[in-house]
Design a protein around this motif. Structure first.
Motif, PDB file in Angstrom:
ATOM      1  N   HIS A 135       0.834  -1.205   0.000  1.00  0.00           N
ATOM      2  CA  HIS A 135       0.000   0.000   0.000  1.00  0.00           C
ATOM      3  C   HIS A 135       0.871   1.259   0.000  1.00  0.00           C
ATOM      4  CE1 HIS A 135      -3.947   1.883   0.630  1.00  0.00           C
ATOM      5  NE2 HIS A 135      -3.325   2.755   1.409  1.00  0.00           N
ATOM      6  N   PHE A 136       1.922   1.251   0.808  1.00  0.00           N
ATOM      7  CA  PHE A 136       2.801   2.418   0.879  1.00  0.00           C
ATOM      8  C   PHE A 136       3.552   2.622  -0.434  1.00  0.00           C
ATOM      9  CE2 PHE A 136       7.024   4.199   1.716  1.00  0.00           C
ATOM     10  CZ  PHE A 136       6.667   5.429   2.237  1.00  0.00           C
ATOM     11  N   SER A 137       4.048   1.549  -1.024  1.00  0.00           N
ATOM     12  CA  SER A 137       4.796   1.677  -2.284  1.00  0.00           C
ATOM     13  C   SER A 137       3.931   2.284  -3.375  1.00  0.00           C
ATOM     14  CB  SER A 137       5.317   0.302  -2.724  1.00  0.00           C
ATOM     15  OG  SER A 137       6.223  -0.225  -1.785  1.00  0.00           O
ATOM     16  N   GLY A 138       2.659   1.820  -3.453  1.00  0.00           N
ATOM     17  CA  GLY A 138       1.756   2.388  -4.449  1.00  0.00           C
ATOM     18  C   GLY A 138       1.457   3.847  -4.198  1.00  0.00           C
ATOM     19  N   SER A 139       1.217   4.187  -2.928  1.00  0.00           N
ATOM     20  CA  SER A 139       0.918   5.578  -2.583  1.00  0.00           C
ATOM     21  C   SER A 139       2.120   6.483  -2.820  1.00  0.00           C
ATOM     22  CB  SER A 139       0.485   5.676  -1.119  1.00  0.00           C
ATOM     23  OG  SER A 139      -0.679   4.916  -0.886  1.00  0.00           O
ATOM     24  N   LEU A 140       3.318   5.963  -2.526  1.00  0.00           N
ATOM     25  CA  LEU A 140       4.525   6.757  -2.701  1.00  0.00           C
ATOM     26  C   LEU A 140       4.770   7.046  -4.180  1.00  0.00           C
ATOM     27  CD1 LEU A 140       6.968   8.044  -1.243  1.00  0.00           C
ATOM     28  CD2 LEU A 140       8.183   5.883  -1.603  1.00  0.00           C
ATOM     29  N   THR A 141       4.564   6.034  -5.001  1.00  0.00           N
ATOM     30  CA  THR A 141       4.766   6.224  -6.451  1.00  0.00           C
ATOM     31  C   THR A 141       3.807   7.266  -7.006  1.00  0.00           C
ATOM     32  OG1 THR A 141       5.516   3.938  -6.682  1.00  0.00           O
ATOM     33  CG2 THR A 141       4.773   5.058  -8.681  1.00  0.00           C
ATOM     34  N   ALA A 142       2.552   7.253  -6.523  1.00  0.00           N
ATOM     35  CA  ALA A 142       1.534   8.184  -7.028  1.00  0.00           C
ATOM     36  C   ALA A 142       1.585   9.550  -6.356  1.00  0.00           C
ATOM     37  CB  ALA A 142       0.147   7.571  -6.838  1.00  0.00           C
ATOM     38  N   SER A 143       2.443   9.735  -5.348  1.00  0.00           N
ATOM     39  CA  SER A 143       2.479  10.991  -4.600  1.00  0.00           C
ATOM     40  C   SER A 143       3.207  12.075  -5.376  1.00  0.00           C
ATOM     41  CB  SER A 143       3.161  10.778  -3.249  1.00  0.00           C
ATOM     42  OG  SER A 143       4.548  10.598  -3.427  1.00  0.00           O
ATOM     43  N   THR A 144       3.113  13.294  -4.871  1.00  0.00           N
ATOM     44  CA  THR A 144       3.777  14.442  -5.504  1.00  0.00           C
ATOM     45  C   THR A 144       5.145  14.732  -4.893  1.00  0.00           C
ATOM     46  OG1 THR A 144       2.630  15.919  -3.960  1.00  0.00           O
ATOM     47  CG2 THR A 144       1.559  15.492  -6.078  1.00  0.00           C
ATOM     48  N   LEU A 145       5.650  13.823  -4.062  1.00  0.00           N
ATOM     49  CA  LEU A 145       6.971  14.022  -3.475  1.00  0.00           C
ATOM     50  C   LEU A 145       8.033  14.035  -4.566  1.00  0.00           C
ATOM     51  CD1 LEU A 145       6.812  11.669  -0.341  1.00  0.00           C
ATOM     52  CD2 LEU A 145       6.689  14.160  -0.364  1.00  0.00           C
ATOM     53  N   GLY A 146       9.116  14.741  -4.285  1.00  0.00           N
ATOM     54  CA  GLY A 146      10.215  14.798  -5.235  1.00  0.00           C
ATOM     55  C   GLY A 146      10.957  13.480  -5.331  1.00  0.00           C
ATOM     56  N   ALA A 147      11.760  13.361  -6.374  1.00  0.00           N
ATOM     57  CA  ALA A 147      12.486  12.111  -6.609  1.00  0.00           C
ATOM     58  C   ALA A 147      13.407  11.767  -5.447  1.00  0.00           C
ATOM     59  CB  ALA A 147      13.280  12.219  -7.908  1.00  0.00           C
ATOM     60  N   ALA A 148      14.058  12.790  -4.874  1.00  0.00           N
ATOM     61  CA  ALA A 148      14.976  12.536  -3.759  1.00  0.00           C
ATOM     62  C   ALA A 148      14.224  12.018  -2.535  1.00  0.00           C
ATOM     63  CB  ALA A 148      15.736  13.807  -3.404  1.00  0.00           C
ATOM     64  N   ASP A 149      13.067  12.615  -2.234  1.00  0.00           N
ATOM     65  CA  ASP A 149      12.264  12.163  -1.087  1.00  0.00           C
ATOM     66  C   ASP A 149      11.742  10.740  -1.311  1.00  0.00           C
ATOM     67  OD1 ASP A 149      12.579  14.479   0.395  1.00  0.00           O
ATOM     68  OD2 ASP A 149      10.838  15.458  -0.526  1.00  0.00           O
ATOM     69  N   LYS A 150      11.343  10.460  -2.545  1.00  0.00           N
ATOM     70  CA  LYS A 150      10.854   9.099  -2.841  1.00  0.00           C
ATOM     71  C   LYS A 150      11.977   8.081  -2.690  1.00  0.00           C
ATOM     72  CE  LYS A 150       7.075  10.315  -5.995  1.00  0.00           C
ATOM     73  NZ  LYS A 150       6.526  10.177  -7.367  1.00  0.00           N
ATOM     74  N   ALA A 151      13.140   8.427  -3.161  1.00  0.00           N
ATOM     75  CA  ALA A 151      14.270   7.507  -3.044  1.00  0.00           C
ATOM     76  C   ALA A 151      14.635   7.264  -1.581  1.00  0.00           C
ATOM     77  CB  ALA A 151      15.470   8.068  -3.805  1.00  0.00           C
ATOM     78  N   LYS A 152      14.617   8.335  -0.793  1.00  0.00           N
ATOM     79  CA  LYS A 152      14.914   8.190   0.635  1.00  0.00           C
ATOM     80  C   LYS A 152      13.898   7.277   1.313  1.00  0.00           C
ATOM     81  CE  LYS A 152      15.147  10.838   4.942  1.00  0.00           C
ATOM     82  NZ  LYS A 152      14.974  12.191   5.556  1.00  0.00           N
ATOM     83  N   ALA A 153      12.597   7.486   1.032  1.00  0.00           N
ATOM     84  CA  ALA A 153      11.546   6.667   1.639  1.00  0.00           C
ATOM     85  C   ALA A 153      11.667   5.217   1.213  1.00  0.00           C
ATOM     86  CB  ALA A 153      10.175   7.226   1.262  1.00  0.00           C
ATOM     87  N   HIS A 154      11.952   4.982  -0.072  1.00  0.00           N
ATOM     88  CA  HIS A 154      12.125   3.606  -0.553  1.00  0.00           C
ATOM     89  C   HIS A 154      13.313   2.931   0.141  1.00  0.00           C
ATOM     90  CE1 HIS A 154       9.139   2.659  -3.539  1.00  0.00           C
ATOM     91  NE2 HIS A 154       9.321   3.795  -4.189  1.00  0.00           N
ATOM     92  N   GLY A 155      14.378   3.679   0.377  1.00  0.00           N
ATOM     93  CA  GLY A 155      15.540   3.112   1.048  1.00  0.00           C
ATOM     94  C   GLY A 155      15.229   2.689   2.467  1.00  0.00           C
ATOM     95  N   ILE A 156      14.515   3.543   3.212  1.00  0.00           N
ATOM     96  CA  ILE A 156      14.136   3.197   4.589  1.00  0.00           C
ATOM     97  C   ILE A 156      13.180   2.004   4.589  1.00  0.00           C
ATOM     98  CG2 ILE A 156      12.984   4.009   6.679  1.00  0.00           C
ATOM     99  CD1 ILE A 156      13.907   6.837   5.949  1.00  0.00           C
ATOM    100  N   LEU A 157      12.224   2.018   3.645  1.00  0.00           N
ATOM    101  CA  LEU A 157      11.258   0.920   3.556  1.00  0.00           C
ATOM    102  C   LEU A 157      11.964  -0.404   3.296  1.00  0.00           C
ATOM    103  CD1 LEU A 157       8.218   0.073   3.357  1.00  0.00           C
ATOM    104  CD2 LEU A 157       8.441   0.429   0.885  1.00  0.00           C
ATOM    105  N   SER A 158      12.909  -0.416   2.364  1.00  0.00           N
ATOM    106  CA  SER A 158      13.609  -1.654   2.019  1.00  0.00           C
ATOM    107  C   SER A 158      14.454  -2.173   3.175  1.00  0.00           C
ATOM    108  CB  SER A 158      14.506  -1.425   0.796  1.00  0.00           C
ATOM    109  OG  SER A 158      13.737  -1.023  -0.319  1.00  0.00           O
ATOM    110  N   ALA A 159      15.051  -1.247   3.922  1.00  0.00           N
ATOM    111  CA  ALA A 159      15.949  -1.657   4.998  1.00  0.00           C
ATOM    112  C   ALA A 159      15.227  -2.036   6.276  1.00  0.00           C
ATOM    113  CB  ALA A 159      16.953  -0.542   5.287  1.00  0.00           C
TER     114      ALA A 159
END
Length: 524
Positions: free
Chosen positions: A433-457
């Motif tokens: 659910h979070f991955s889908g919402s993050l992809t569709a969000s208006t956050l910048g690429a850097a913020d999305k990458a940071k969130a994906h990194g924390i999520l994966s770890a």
């Protein structure tokens, strides 16, 4: 946790039951239940202190539950063979050591170690305390009163556990909750050493080391696969290997138990259709209850950030009502067949879980929890009191003790599955659910990458606490995920209700022909 036994008093039990024995045994079972139930109220605190990633928080609960499931039957045999006083003393000391290690923990691995040691101590205390109480009584009526007293004191432990965890974590320091149990367990060990009498029933009893090894490895591997699957991936080599190892070990356990003279688990009990159904209901129903407890602890603690004292209120509704409902439960058990009381209990649990699943994650008001958690708590009170009677009524009377012991093990296995399965389902759903919402969000690429990194770890809970830019998305994803957890528990409880009411036959005539004569006296 453990229930009635058909075991006869020991020939060397030391005569009539002494007051010191009663006090030591009842004190011990109350402490064991406090030690087992208290950590769940502290999940929010553990999230802040240890910052666990992925499935690490789930393991705190299951590190104490798993040893109880695996070792409870063997501890009953050890008490029969070598003396229950020794096992009671050893269990109290192990509980004290485990809680001391937990109190001193500054990393999550140490907390796991402490909970494993405490769980081994509880595995010794639950069957031993009840066996000591019934071994010294010579009449069925007095044994029944002791069993009822034991169950009432265990329920008192369920009531005290969230209070101890909530009060210490909110107003003092969470480590004091474990320290209190350490002091009291050492006191019980002294009481046992000086005042408790010994008893044993070695006739026809023997250890089953191969059976214990195979079932222990099988259950540990199964739980490891379920818990780690959500974070490591269901197709990862370690998770697949765990499931394969579990299947091999549990198949080996069945083969061993069919051949040994004195098996750890009487598999021929399951030839009874009613007993097999009641056993399945036991596992699934208790999974639904502890899955609910785990879901509410994660919702209120790590997700909503509520205090341990507020979380304790939810746990009082879940498990603290049993002691107050005992008179009503006994009235229902006298007026109705146990299967109807059991069915009612599961129905109430299903309704409560369904209502909990409808609560928005933004709702942190305690009054909102009263009806859903209260219904689950009342339903559990009825179900846990009726589940053993339902199973025992389906077999011949001379197998009642073994049926009780088997039901106890299955109930503990269901408890162990609760945090594991609900944690795995909720984590996987939150990640998706979070991955889908993050992809569709208006956050910048850097913020999305940071969130994906924390999520994966470290998983979605870590994103909630460590990444302000994506914490709102994580909050919604986790709320959706644990609402699904409540719905899974509701479906499981409703299925148990239907099976109990519609498929179990009348218990007036146990299926005597379905089970062979026992080879030895039944034991806790």
């Amino acid at each position: 946790m453990t229930t009635a036994t058909g075991q006869h008093p020991s020939a060397d039990g030391g005569g009539a039951l002494r007051t010191g024995t009663v006090v030591a045994a009842l004190f011990a079972v109350c402490l064991a239940q406090i030690g087992l139930a208290m950590p769940a109220t502290l999940n929010g605190t553990f999230q802040e202190v240890f910052e666990p990633s992925g499935s690490q928080l789930t393991w705190i609960s299951d590190c104490s539950l798993l040893p109880i499931t695996v070792l409870e039957l063997t501890c009953g045999v050890l008490g029969d063979l070598f003396g229950r006083k020794r096992l009671l003393l050893g269990g109290a000391l192990l509980l004290a050591v485990g809680e001391a290690v937990s109190a001193a923990a500054h990393q999550i691995g140490v907390m796991w170690t402490g909970q494993i040691i405490a769980g081994i101590g509880c595995a010794a205390l639950f069957p031993t305390t009840l066996a000591m109480l019934v071994a010294g009584e010579r009449t069925a009526a007095r044994r029944a009163r002791m069993i009822a007293l034991w169950a009432a004191v265990l329920s008192t432990g369920n009531f005290l556990a969230p209070l101890l965890g909530g009060i210490t974590a909110t107003y003092f320091q969470w480590r004091w909750a474990f320290t209190v149990v350490v002091v009291l367990a050492l006191g019980d060990a002294l009481l046992t050493h000086f005042f408790a009498q010994d008893s044993r029933s070695p006739a026809g009893r023997s250890l089953d080391p191969l059976g214990q090894t195979t079932v222990g490895l099988g259950l540990c591997a199964l739980l490891f696969g379920v818990i780690q699957g959500a974070s490591d991936g269901w197709g990862s080599a370690t998770v697949v290997g765990a499931f394969v190892l579990s299947g091999v070990c549990l198949a080996a356990f069945v083969a061993v138990e069919l051949r040994v003279a004195n098996p750890l688990l009487r598999l021929d009990l399951f030839r009874s259709r009613n007993f097999a159904l009641a056993s399945a209901v036991t596992v699934v129903g208790m999974f639904a209850f502890l899955g609910t407890a785990y879901a509410i602890s994660l919702r209120m603690g790590p997700i909503q950030g509520q205090s341990s004292m507020r979380t304790a209120v939810a746990f009082l509704l879940l498990s603290g009502l049993t002691i107050f409902l005992l008179p009503l439960t006994h009235q229902l058990m006298r007026a109705l067949e146990a299967r109807w009381v059991l069915g009612l209990g599961f129905l109430l649990m299903a309704v409560g879980d369904f209502l909990a699943g409808r609560l928005p994650i933004s709702d942190s008001a305690l009054p909102s929890l009263i009806v859903p958690m209260g219904l689950v708590g009342v339903g559990f009170s009825f179900a846990v009191s009726a589940v053993t009677a339902t199973a025992v009524e389906t077999v011949p009377h001379d197998l009642a003790g073994m049926a009780s012991a088997t039901t106890s093990m299955l109930r503990d296995f269901g408890f162990t599955l609760g945090p594991a399965v609900i944690g795995a389902i909720a984590t996987a759903n939150a990640v998706h659910h979070f991955s889908g919402s993050l992809t569709a969000s208006t956050l910048g690429a850097a913020d999305k990458a940071k969130a994906h990194g924390i999520l994966s770890a470290d998983g979605p809970v870590a994103v909630l606490h460590a990444d302000p830019s994506a914490s709102g998305l994580a909050f919604k994803a986790l709320g959706h995920a644990y609402a699904l957890g409540f719905e899974v528990c509701a479906a499981a409880a409703l299925a148990c209700c239907l099976v109990t009411v519609l498929l179990l036959r009348s218990a007036e005539q146990p299926e005597a022909a379905a089970v062979a004569e026992p080879a030895s006296p039944a034991a806790i």
